[in-house]
Design a protein around this motif. Sequence first.
Motif, mmCIF file in Angstrom:
data_model
loop_
_atom_site.group_PDB
_atom_site.id
_atom_site.type_symbol
_atom_site.label_atom_id
_atom_site.label_comp_id
_atom_site.label_asym_id
_atom_site.label_seq_id
_atom_site.Cartn_x
_atom_site.Cartn_y
_atom_site.Cartn_z
ATOM 1 N N TYR A 35 85.347 50.974 46.052
ATOM 2 C CA TYR A 35 83.950 51.399 45.941
ATOM 3 C C TYR A 35 83.671 52.061 44.591
ATOM 4 C CZ TYR A 35 79.449 53.477 47.207
ATOM 5 O OH TYR A 35 78.116 53.830 47.238
ATOM 6 N N VAL A 39 80.971 50.665 41.965
ATOM 7 C CA VAL A 39 79.842 51.478 41.513
ATOM 8 C C VAL A 39 79.876 51.656 39.997
ATOM 9 C CG1 VAL A 39 78.849 53.796 41.574
ATOM 10 C CG2 VAL A 39 79.525 52.683 43.697
ATOM 11 N N SER A 72 73.890 47.830 45.356
ATOM 12 C CA SER A 72 73.141 48.176 46.567
ATOM 13 C C SER A 72 73.849 47.667 47.821
ATOM 14 C CB SER A 72 71.727 47.592 46.495
ATOM 15 O OG SER A 72 71.061 48.037 45.341
ATOM 16 N N SER A 75 76.867 49.763 48.616
ATOM 17 C CA SER A 75 76.471 51.088 49.086
ATOM 18 C C SER A 75 75.911 51.060 50.503
ATOM 19 C CB SER A 75 75.422 51.686 48.132
ATOM 20 O OG SER A 75 75.975 51.852 46.842
#
Length: 317
Positions: A35, A39, A72, A75
């Motif tokens: 992650y 990001v 997006s 997330s």
Amino acid sequence: MAADNTSSVTEFILAGLTNQPGLQLPLFFLFLGFYVVTVVGNLVLITLIGLNSHLHIPMYLFLFNLSFIDFSYSSAIIPKMLVSFVSKKNIISYTGCMTQLFFCGLFVVSESFILSAMAYDRYVAICKPLMYTVTMSPQVCLFLLLGVYGMGIWGAIAHTSNILSLIFCADNLVNHYMCDILPLLELSCNSSYMNLLVLFIATAITIGVSIVTIFLSYGFILSSIFHISSTEGRSKAFSTCSSHILAVSLFFGSGTFAYLKPPSIIPLDQGKVCTLFYTIVVPMLNPLIYSLRNKDVKLAMKRTFGRITCSRKNWKL
């Protein structure tokens, strides 16, 4: 998105990837690392394209939107998934589940069509270079982006409405790390052939239209490349498209395998692994795929870091 009055379930429990206690903590740190890379990679790409004027062309406009979609999408999934590794029960409300399903549908369908738009952009750049500025005008790019997100909204509504029509009784354990369509269909009391048909048709339209656009674009591109006399010209044309071809293969290969084959052929646990690949691995790899071999992005990175270094020196002075 409220629960149906005839449904007794107000919340779901997400089973996660595995029920083996010894794997929970290692998997937590593994996917946390995924992650962070996703990001940082996508936000860096978005920032570089936004700050460097030589990247303000259609190719990088689409790449900007691809990075936004990947950021997006990740997330919407990974933070809730991480909870399942460190808690006994990963509970999500009915409303939360339908909301996650909606946004996952929005971003996955949008990604399918942004990849199609990128293929069309490469087709125009290679096959009609003299007409590129006119064909890929700001108005055309805006129209394509509206189509990308419009189809994303359509797909999200189609899939979410399909699940909202279901009734969930006593069992609320979702055999997945996210609120995905197939495990929810399996869990419901009244899922029918029609629900599976809606899933198949919506997925087939998304993948079919995207794949046809991409194949046609690259068919014309290959035809043009073979007519280029110089080896250097062919090599440059191939290198321009190679990153996009790799991204398309990873995304559509795993997505097709997960959704267009019946559950009898792919058990749900194997489908979970396919979903894992295109929901988590692909968004992490895309910034690397599009930046490592891209001279323009590397130049933008050097310029941006150069500006930051100069700013720091001036601030110290």
